[in-house]
Design a protein around this motif. Structure first.
Motif, PDB file in Angstrom:
ATOM      1  N   SER A 676       0.813  -1.211   0.000  1.00  0.00           N
ATOM      2  CA  SER A 676       0.000   0.000   0.000  1.00  0.00           C
ATOM      3  C   SER A 676       0.849   1.265   0.000  1.00  0.00           C
ATOM      4  N   LYS A 677       2.154   1.106   0.133  1.00  0.00           N
ATOM      5  CA  LYS A 677       3.020   2.276   0.028  1.00  0.00           C
ATOM      6  C   LYS A 677       2.957   2.857  -1.384  1.00  0.00           C
ATOM      7  N   ARG A 678       3.155   4.153  -1.464  1.00  0.00           N
ATOM      8  CA  ARG A 678       3.196   4.813  -2.777  1.00  0.00           C
ATOM      9  C   ARG A 678       4.619   4.727  -3.304  1.00  0.00           C
ATOM     10  N   TYR A 679       4.748   4.275  -4.542  1.00  0.00           N
ATOM     11  CA  TYR A 679       6.059   4.131  -5.165  1.00  0.00           C
ATOM     12  C   TYR A 679       6.149   5.038  -6.387  1.00  0.00           C
ATOM     13  N   MET A 680       7.354   5.433  -6.692  1.00  0.00           N
ATOM     14  CA  MET A 680       7.588   6.228  -7.883  1.00  0.00           C
ATOM     15  C   MET A 680       8.687   5.582  -8.714  1.00  0.00           C
ATOM     16  N   VAL A 681       8.634   5.844 -10.016  1.00  0.00           N
ATOM     17  CA  VAL A 681       9.665   5.355 -10.918  1.00  0.00           C
ATOM     18  C   VAL A 681      10.804   6.365 -10.938  1.00  0.00           C
ATOM     19  N   LYS A 682      12.008   5.897 -10.669  1.00  0.00           N
ATOM     20  CA  LYS A 682      13.180   6.773 -10.703  1.00  0.00           C
ATOM     21  C   LYS A 682      14.129   6.265 -11.782  1.00  0.00           C
ATOM     22  N   TYR A 683      14.406   7.113 -12.754  1.00  0.00           N
ATOM     23  CA  TYR A 683      15.261   6.718 -13.876  1.00  0.00           C
ATOM     24  C   TYR A 683      16.727   6.896 -13.512  1.00  0.00           C
ATOM     25  N   GLU A 684      17.519   5.973 -13.987  1.00  0.00           N
ATOM     26  CA  GLU A 684      18.959   6.134 -13.853  1.00  0.00           C
ATOM     27  C   GLU A 684      19.412   7.256 -14.774  1.00  0.00           C
ATOM     28  N   ASP A 685      20.321   8.026 -14.290  1.00  0.00           N
ATOM     29  CA  ASP A 685      20.773   9.187 -15.047  1.00  0.00           C
ATOM     30  C   ASP A 685      21.426   8.768 -16.353  1.00  0.00           C
ATOM     31  N   LEU A 686      21.159   9.545 -17.391  1.00  0.00           N
ATOM     32  CA  LEU A 686      21.778   9.344 -18.696  1.00  0.00           C
ATOM     33  C   LEU A 686      22.563  10.607 -19.016  1.00  0.00           C
ATOM     34  N   THR A 687      23.679  10.472 -19.660  1.00  0.00           N
ATOM     35  CA  THR A 687      24.499  11.645 -19.961  1.00  0.00           C
ATOM     36  C   THR A 687      23.790  12.533 -20.977  1.00  0.00           C
ATOM     37  N   THR A 688      24.147  13.803 -20.988  1.00  0.00           N
ATOM     38  CA  THR A 688      23.588  14.741 -21.953  1.00  0.00           C
ATOM     39  C   THR A 688      23.827  14.263 -23.373  1.00  0.00           C
ATOM     40  N   MET A 689      25.027  13.732 -23.613  1.00  0.00           N
ATOM     41  CA  MET A 689      25.325  13.233 -24.954  1.00  0.00           C
ATOM     42  C   MET A 689      24.411  12.072 -25.327  1.00  0.00           C
ATOM     43  N   LYS A 893      -9.061  -4.282 -10.026  1.00  0.00           N
ATOM     44  CA  LYS A 893      -8.176  -3.310 -10.666  1.00  0.00           C
ATOM     45  C   LYS A 893      -7.829  -2.217  -9.658  1.00  0.00           C
ATOM     46  N   SER A 894      -6.615  -1.758  -9.709  1.00  0.00           N
ATOM     47  CA  SER A 894      -6.103  -0.714  -8.821  1.00  0.00           C
ATOM     48  C   SER A 894      -5.993  -1.180  -7.371  1.00  0.00           C
ATOM     49  N   ALA A 895      -5.983  -2.518  -7.143  1.00  0.00           N
ATOM     50  CA  ALA A 895      -5.777  -3.020  -5.790  1.00  0.00           C
ATOM     51  C   ALA A 895      -4.333  -2.791  -5.366  1.00  0.00           C
ATOM     52  N   ILE A 896      -3.405  -2.955  -6.317  1.00  0.00           N
ATOM     53  CA  ILE A 896      -1.994  -2.622  -6.112  1.00  0.00           C
ATOM     54  C   ILE A 896      -1.631  -1.659  -7.229  1.00  0.00           C
ATOM     55  N   LYS A 897      -1.107  -0.518  -6.874  1.00  0.00           N
ATOM     56  CA  LYS A 897      -0.796   0.471  -7.907  1.00  0.00           C
ATOM     57  C   LYS A 897       0.712   0.454  -8.188  1.00  0.00           C
ATOM     58  N   ILE A 898       1.085  -0.430  -9.124  1.00  0.00           N
ATOM     59  CA  ILE A 898       2.490  -0.510  -9.524  1.00  0.00           C
ATOM     60  C   ILE A 898       2.724   0.512 -10.632  1.00  0.00           C
ATOM     61  N   PRO A 899       3.555   1.510 -10.403  1.00  0.00           N
ATOM     62  CA  PRO A 899       3.774   2.527 -11.448  1.00  0.00           C
ATOM     63  C   PRO A 899       4.449   1.916 -12.674  1.00  0.00           C
ATOM     64  N   LYS A 900       3.999   2.337 -13.847  1.00  0.00           N
ATOM     65  CA  LYS A 900       4.614   1.907 -15.105  1.00  0.00           C
ATOM     66  C   LYS A 900       5.498   3.028 -15.645  1.00  0.00           C
ATOM     67  N   TYR A 901       6.620   2.663 -16.209  1.00  0.00           N
ATOM     68  CA  TYR A 901       7.494   3.696 -16.760  1.00  0.00           C
ATOM     69  C   TYR A 901       6.862   4.361 -17.974  1.00  0.00           C
ATOM     70  N   THR A 902       5.829   3.730 -18.549  1.00  0.00           N
ATOM     71  CA  THR A 902       5.117   4.333 -19.680  1.00  0.00           C
ATOM     72  C   THR A 902       3.960   5.211 -19.213  1.00  0.00           C
ATOM     73  N   GLY A 903       3.758   5.287 -17.894  1.00  0.00           N
ATOM     74  CA  GLY A 903       2.670   6.086 -17.349  1.00  0.00           C
ATOM     75  C   GLY A 903       1.544   5.218 -16.831  1.00  0.00           C
ATOM     76  N   GLY A 904       0.835   5.679 -15.803  1.00  0.00           N
ATOM     77  CA  GLY A 904      -0.255   4.906 -15.234  1.00  0.00           C
ATOM     78  C   GLY A 904       0.259   3.840 -14.278  1.00  0.00           C
ATOM     79  N   THR A 905      -0.655   2.941 -13.876  1.00  0.00           N
ATOM     80  CA  THR A 905      -0.289   1.869 -12.944  1.00  0.00           C
ATOM     81  C   THR A 905      -0.840   0.543 -13.444  1.00  0.00           C
ATOM     82  N   THR A 906      -0.385  -0.550 -12.822  1.00  0.00           N
ATOM     83  CA  THR A 906      -0.859  -1.888 -13.183  1.00  0.00           C
ATOM     84  C   THR A 906      -1.016  -2.719 -11.916  1.00  0.00           C
TER      85      THR A 906
END
Length: 972
Positions: A676-689, A893-906
Motif C-alpha cells: 500500500s506504500k506509494r512508489y515512484m519510478v526513478k530513472y537512472e541518469d543518462l548523460t547529456t550526450m 483493478k487498482s488493488a496494487i498500484k504498480i507505477p509503469k514507466y510508460t505512465g499509469g499503474t498496473t
C-alpha cells in the motif's frame, strides 16, 4: 423591425384539428366539481369533460414550424368559438418564457391577429420571482396575478393570458403560490394564489412538454392546485410513459396527438431549413478515447485501450491518463462535472484531442468561414437581403466572459483575420452593393477592436442579475428580442453589427431565431437532449430585411460539432426517420403521419378516409383502422423498414458491489502493509550526450510537418421515392492548411519538454543542431520554418520518443518508496485496513453463479464470482486447492498500484497466500500477447523482485497448469 406573419397551411390544419377536438360547452351542469358556478364572472365557461386528462389535447409540431403562433391564435379562436378568455401558459425556462412574452406582446403579432379578430385584444400577465417578497413585515401579492384572477369575463373582447415558468412556482411544496399569508383579498373565497387561479377555471397551455413530465412535481402541482378544465400541450418532442419498456410516448389520448407535424414531414415539405453537420478531423494523431464506465459525485472511471483509470475529485485528466492532449489543467471537480464546466454522463466518450484549445480554435475558424460564406450569399441574394446570424454553444463561461478568456481572444483574433481577408477582396470591387458590404465589414472590424464591441454577444442564465444599462444586459436583450438582430441597419441608419451569439445551456431549448444559419457546439453537451431540439434553434425559415418569411427556396443550417460527435448526423437522421417506423404498432390506430405519406405517394387515395378504406380492403387495417399487418404496411413505404433497437436480454441483474471476506483478506494484511506504500519510478541518469543522440535519431524521421485540417460535411437530403425518409450524403472536403495549432518556437520546445519529461535545455540543443540541416535539405520550397512548429509536430515527436524510450530505456529505472500510502480500490489508507466492499466491475466484467464458493479461503462473499476471461481466470476460480492455500482470489483493478514507466499503474490478476507467510501473485495472459502485455509482465516482475524480494513469487500464467505447478512446488 416588424416581422410579417402569415397564415400557413400546416398551422391552419393544426388549428382546425384543435378546435374540432376541443370539448363543447357544458350546458347541463350549473357548477363544476369544485363548486364554482358555471356562470362565474371570473371564470371560463364550463366545458364538457372538464378536468379529465383523457380529454386533454396534444399538438406535435416540429421545432421552427410555429408552435407559439398556433397556440396564440388558438386562444383567439377559442374565445370566439367557446367564449373562453382565461388562459395560463406554463413554460420550463426563463428563455422560453421571454420568447413567448416577446411574441405575445409584440406589435407585429397584434397587428397580424387584428386582421382576423379586429375587436379582440390579448392582455398578458406574468408571475415573476420577486412578486411575493416580504416588505415592511407584510407579504406582497403579485399585482399581475391579482389582476388576472379578478378580471371579469363578461368583457367578451379581452383575452387574459397568465404567463409563468414552473421553476420556483410549481416544482416545490414551499411555493409562494400555495401559501395563505397575504393581506390582499383574492377573488371570492380563495385563500391562496393557486386557489384563485383554480377559480378562474383556466385553460392551461404547456410549452415543451418533455420538460414537464406527467410524473413530475411541477405537473402534479399544476393538476392538483390549478385544477384546469383543459390542458393543451405543444411540443416537438413528448416524454415517454414512466416505467415502460417499449419507449411508449405519453400522450393524453390513446389515438395520439390531435395534430402531428413530425420532423420528416417538416423537412420534406421544406417547412424548416435543411441540416448539414460539419466536423473537423483530429489534427493530433495521438488523440485517445476515454469512455466513462462508472460515474459518481466523487469519482469517474474511464476505460481506454483495455485499461481503466479512476479519476477522483481534484485529479488532473492529463496526469491520470498521462495524456497531455488534455490542454490546460482540466480536473474533475466532482458532482459529475469537469473544471471546464463539461457535465459528464455514463457511457460518454472523451477524445483527448478535442480538448486541445487548438482544436477548439479550428472549430471557431470553421464557424467563421461558414458564417461569412452564408452572409455573403444572403447579402447579395436577388430580392431583399437576409441578415445572417450564428450561435455558439460553449461549456466554460469565463473563457468567453473574461476579458482575457482564451475563447474570447481566439474568436476575436480569428474574426479579425477573416475580416482582413474579406476587406482585401472587396476593396477592388467597384459596384455599389460590394461597396456597401465593404462598409459593413469595415464597421464590423472597427467595433470589434473598440472598448464596447457590438459584433458578438453572450446570453447566460446569470445575466439576469446584470444592471439593465450594462453591456451584458444589452447583449442579452439583443439575443432574446430577435427583431433587434434581423435588420442590417437601425432606425438611425447605422449598421446593426450583432450577429454572433454565445451561450451555454440557456438557449438550447425554447429560443430560436429565424436567421441563425450556423450553429457550433464547441464541446459535447454531455446530455441526452434530442438532436432535433438542439438544431431547432436555427431550423425556422429565414426572414428578409422587410420581415417577410422566405419559403420559395431551400436553405441549410450548418451545424458544427467536434470529432467526439462525428455521428451527430447519423443520430439526427435516425431520430427524424424513427417517427415513421415507431408509428407502425400492431393493434394501434394508423398515424396521420403515415396516412399523409401514402397520400403523397398517390397510391391509396387522396383523403384520409380514402386511404384508411383502401388499407382496410387490403388487410392492413381492421374495421376500426387499427394496424393488423405491420410488415404489409412497411412494404408500402419504401426503405422505411429499418431495424428497431434490440431489447436487452433478460437475465440476473448484476450487483454493483461485492463484499470482501475480511477474515481471508486479513491473512494477507502483512503483504498489503508493504504494497500500500506509494512508489515512484526513478530513472537512472543518462548523460547529456546520450539524450542528444536519442533526440537526433528521432528528428531524422520526418518529425516536422506542416499542419493541415480536413472536415467532413454530412447533409440530410430528401429521397426521390417519396417514402418520406431522409438520407445522408457525406463528403470529405480537401485537406486545408491552417494556422490553427501553430506555436512559437519557445512554446513548441516547451510543450515537447513537458510531454517527454526532458529538460528544455536538452530539447532546444537537439533542435538547434538539427534545424540548419532541415532548412537546407528537407524544408519544402516556399515554406517558412515557423510553418513546422505546430501541434502535429509536437505529437509526432512525442509519439516517436515514447517508442524509442520503450525500446532503449525500459530497464533503466528502479522503484523508490515514498513516505505515504497510495489510495487503492481495496485499502482504506486512513483506517489502515481493508474496505468492506468493492465495485464488482473492478474484479471482472463477467459473472458466474456455477462456481461453488469455498468461504474458508476465497477473498469475496458469494454467491457468484467475477472474471474477465474463461481461460485461465474462470478455471483458476473453479479449482479446488490444497489446505496449504490459506486464501486466494482475483484482485480488483487498482488493488496494487504498480507505477509503469510508460505512465499509469498496473495490478496483477490473482493473489495466493501459501502457508500464511508466502505469497504468489499471478498475471494471466492470452497466448496471442501484444507488446504491451510483455511490458506489463516485465514491469510487475521487476517491481516484486525489487520491493518484496523473496517474500513473493510472481508468475505469468496462460493456462491453469502454469499456476498449479508453482503451488505444487511450494507445497513440497
Amino acid at each position: 423591425m416588424r416581422i410579417n406573419l402569415e397564415e400557413l397551411q400546416h398551422q391552419r390544419e393544426a388549428l382546425d384539428n384543435i378546435i374540432h377536438n376541443f370539448p363543447l360547452l357544458d350546458d347541463v351542469n350549473s357548477q363544476d366539481k369544485n363548486g364554482i358556478s358555471a356562470t362565474s364572472i371570473y371564470a371560463n365557461p364550463l366545458i364538457q369533460y372538464a378536468g379529465q386528462e383523457s380529454a386533454f389535447l396534444d399538438v406535435k409540431m416540429e421545432t421552427g414550424t410555429g408552435k407559439t403562433y398556433v397556440y396564440t391564435r388558438m386562444m383567439y379562436e377559442l374565445n370566439v368559438e367557446r367564449g373562453l378568455s382565461k388562459f395560463v401558459v406554463v413554460v420550463p425556462s426563463l428563455a422560453i418564457k421571454e420568447g413567448a412574452k416577446n411574441f405575445l406582446t409584440s406589435a407585429y403579432a397584434r397587428q397580424h391577429f387584428s386582421q382576423f379578430f379586429p375587436n379582440k385584444q390579448l392582455r398578458v400577465y406574468q408571475i415573476l420571482a420577486g412578486d411575493f417578497a416580504k416588505k415592511n413585515g407584510r407579504y406582497q401579492m403579485s399585482a399581475d396575478l391579482e389582476q388576472f384572477t379578478s378580471a371579469m369575463t363578461n368583457d367578451k373582447n379581452t383575452i387574459h393570458v397568465l404567463l409563468m415558468s414552473d421553476k420556483g412556482f410549481l416544482d416545490k411544496a414551499s411555493s409562494a403560490l400555495f401559501k395563505d399569508h397575504y393581506d390582499v383579498s383574492l377573488i371570492t373565497s380563495a385563500r391562496t394564489p393557486a386557489e384563485a387561479i383554480m377559480m378562474t377555471r383556466p385553460v392551461v397551455i404547456i410549452d415543451e412538454p418533455h420538460r414537464l413530465k406527467r410524473d413530475g412535481k411541477s405537473y402534479s402541482n399544476l393538476l392538483k392546485r390549478f385544477k384546469p378544465e383543459m390542458i393543451v400541450r405543444f411540443g416537438a418532442t413528448f416524454p415517454e410513459k414512466p416505467k415502460t419498456k417499449n419507449h411508449e410516448i405519453d400522450y393524453y389520448r390513446s389515438s395520439g396527438p390531435v395534430y402531428d407535424l413530425d420532423a420528416v414531414r417538416a423537412f420534406n415539405q421544406s417547412l424548416v431549413k435543411g441540416v448539414e453537420a460539419i466536423y473537423p478531423t483530429l489534427t493530433n494523431p495521438d488523440s485517445a478515447q476515454y469512455k466513462i464506465t462508472k460515474l459518481s459525485a466523487k469519482s469517474v472511471t474511464f476505460k481506454s485501450r483495455n485499461r481503466e483509470y479512476e479519476v477522483n475529485i481534484g485529479d488532473s485528466l492529463a496526469s491520470v491518463f498521462n495524456d497531455n492532449n488534455f490542454d490546460g489543467d482540466i480536473i474533475y471537480e466532482g458532482s459529475k462535472k469537469l473544471s471546464n464546466d463539461l457535465e459528464l454522463h455514463e457511457h460518454q466518450t472523451l477524445i483527448s484531442g478535442t480538448f486541445d484549445n487548438s482544436y477548439q480554435e479550428l472549430m471557431l475558424k470553421i464557424l467563421i468561414d461558414e458564417h461569412f460564406d452564408k452572409e455573403q450569399e444572403n447579402f447579395f441574394r436577388e430580392g431583399y437581403q437576409v441578415k445572417t446570424l450564428s450561435l455558439v454553444f460553449i461549456d466554460h463561461i469565463p473563457s468567453y466572459r473574461d476579458q482575457n478568456g482564451w475563447l474570447k481572444q481566439a474568436f476575436e483574433r480569428l474574426l479579425n483575420n477573416k475580416l482582413d481577408d474579406l476587406i482585401r477582396d472587396y476593396q477592388v470591387k467597384t459596384d455599389e452593393l460590394s461597396q456597401s458590404y465593404l462598409d459593413f465589414l469595415r464597421t464590423t472590424k472597427t467595433s470589434l477592436n473598440s472598448d464596447i464591441q457590438t459584433v458578438h454577444g453572450g446570453y447566460f442564465a446569470k445575466d439576469w442579475g446584470e444592471p439593465d444599462d450594462s453591456a451584458v444586459a444589452s447583449e442579452r436583450d439583443d439575443i432574446l428580442h430577435k427583431e433587434r438582430t434581423l435588420p442590417f441597419k437601425n432606425e438611425k441608419g447605422e449598421w446593426n453589427l450583432r450577429r454572433f451569439f454565445f451561450s451555454k445551456w440557456t438557449l438550447r431549448e425554447g429560443w430560436d431565431n429565424p436567421n441563425v444559419f450556423v450553429i457550433a457546439k464547441l464541446r459535447s453537451s454531455g446530455s441526452d437532449n434530442s438532436k432535433i431540439q438542439e438544431v431547432g434553434r436555427g431550423l425556422r425559415l429565414p426572414v428578409d430585411v422587410k420581415g417577410n418569411r422566405i419559403s420559395n427556396q431551400e436553405f441549410y443550417l450548418s451545424y458544427i460539432v467536434g470529432y467526439d460527435e462525428s455521428n451527430f448526423a447519423d443520430t439526427l437522421q435516425g431520430e427524424i426517420n424513427q417517427s415513421i417506423t415507431d408509428d407502425m404498432v400492431l393493434g394501434e390506430p394508423i398515424s396521420d403521419a403515415i396516412i399523409q405519406k401514402l397520400i403523397d405517394l398517390g397510391t391509396h387515395g387522396k383523403t384520409k378516409r380514402a386511404v384508411q378504406n383502401t388499407l382496410a380492403d387490403d388487410g392492413i387495417l381492421d374495421d376500426d383502422f387499427n394496424v393488423i399487418n405491420v410488415e404489409g404496411l412497411r412494404q408500402l413505404l419504401p426503405k422505411v423498414n429499418g431495424e428497431k433497437i434490440k431489447k436487452r436480454p433478460n437475465g440476473v441483474k448484476q450487483k454493483n458491489k461485492i463484499k470482501l471476506n475480511k477474515k481471508n483478506w486479513d491473512k494477507i494484511k502483512n503483504l498489503w502493509l508493504t504494497l500500500s506504500k506509494r512508489y515512484m519510478v526513478k530513472y537512472e541518469d543518462l548523460t547529456t550526450m546520450g539524450w542528444l543522440l536519442l533526440l537526433s535519431d528521432i528528428l531524422q524521421n520526418d518529425i516536422l510537418q506542416v499542419q493541415h485540417s480536413e472536415q467532413t460535411r454530412q447533409r440530410l437530403t430528401k429521397n426521390d421515392d417519396l417514402s418520406g425518409v431522409l438520407t445522408l450524403q457525406a463528403t470529405n472536403e480537401e485537406y486545408l492548411e491552417t494556422s490553427i495549432g501553430k506555436l512559437t518556437y519557445g512554446e513548441f520546445i516547451k510543450r515537447i519538454a513537458m510531454r517527454t519529461n526532458l529538460s528544455i535545455q536538452i530539447v532546444h540543443q537537439a533542435f538547434s543542431e538539427f534545424l540548419p540541416e532541415f532548412v537546407q535539405n528537407k524544408m519544402e520550397s516556399g515554406r517558412q520554418l515557423s510553418d513546422y512548429f505546430n501541434e502535429s509536430s509536437v505529437s509526432s515527436f512525442v509519439s516517436e520518443f515514447k517508442k524509442r524510450f520503450d525500446n532503449k530505456f525500459a530497464t533503466l529505472y528502479r522503484y523508490q518508496a515514498l513516505a505515504f500510502d497510495a489510495s487503492t480500490s481495496i485499502w482504506d489508507k486512513s483506517k489502515q485496513e481493508f474496505k468492506d466492499e468493492v465495485d464488482a466491475n473492478l474484479i471482472g466484467q463477467n459473472e458466474s453463479h456455477e462456481v461453488l464458493i469455498d468461504e474458508t479461503v476465497t477473498l469475496y462473499e458469494g454467491p457468484s464470482v467475477r472474471f474477465d476471461s474463461e481461460v485461465p481466470e474462470l478455471d483458476l476460480l473453479k479449482q479446488k486447492y490444497k489446505p496449504q492455500v490459506t486464501s486466494f482470489g482475483k484482485l480488483p483493478k487498482s488493488a496494487i498500484k504498480i507505477p509503469k514507466y510508460t505512465g499509469g499503474t498496473t495490478t496483477p490478476d490473482f493473489v495466493y497466500s501459501v502457508n500464511g507467510d508466502l505469497y504468489l501473485l499471478v498475471e494471466t495472459k492470452a497466448d496471442n500477447k501484444r507488446h504491451t502485455d510483455d511490458q506489463i509482465v516485465d514491469i510487475q516482475s521487476k517491481f516484486f523482485k525489487q520491493v518484496m524480494q523473496d517474500k513473493v513469487i510472481y508468475k505469468e500464467a496462460h493456462k491453469i497448469n502454469d499456476v498449479l505447478k508453482v503451488l505444487e512446488k511450494l507445497n513440497d
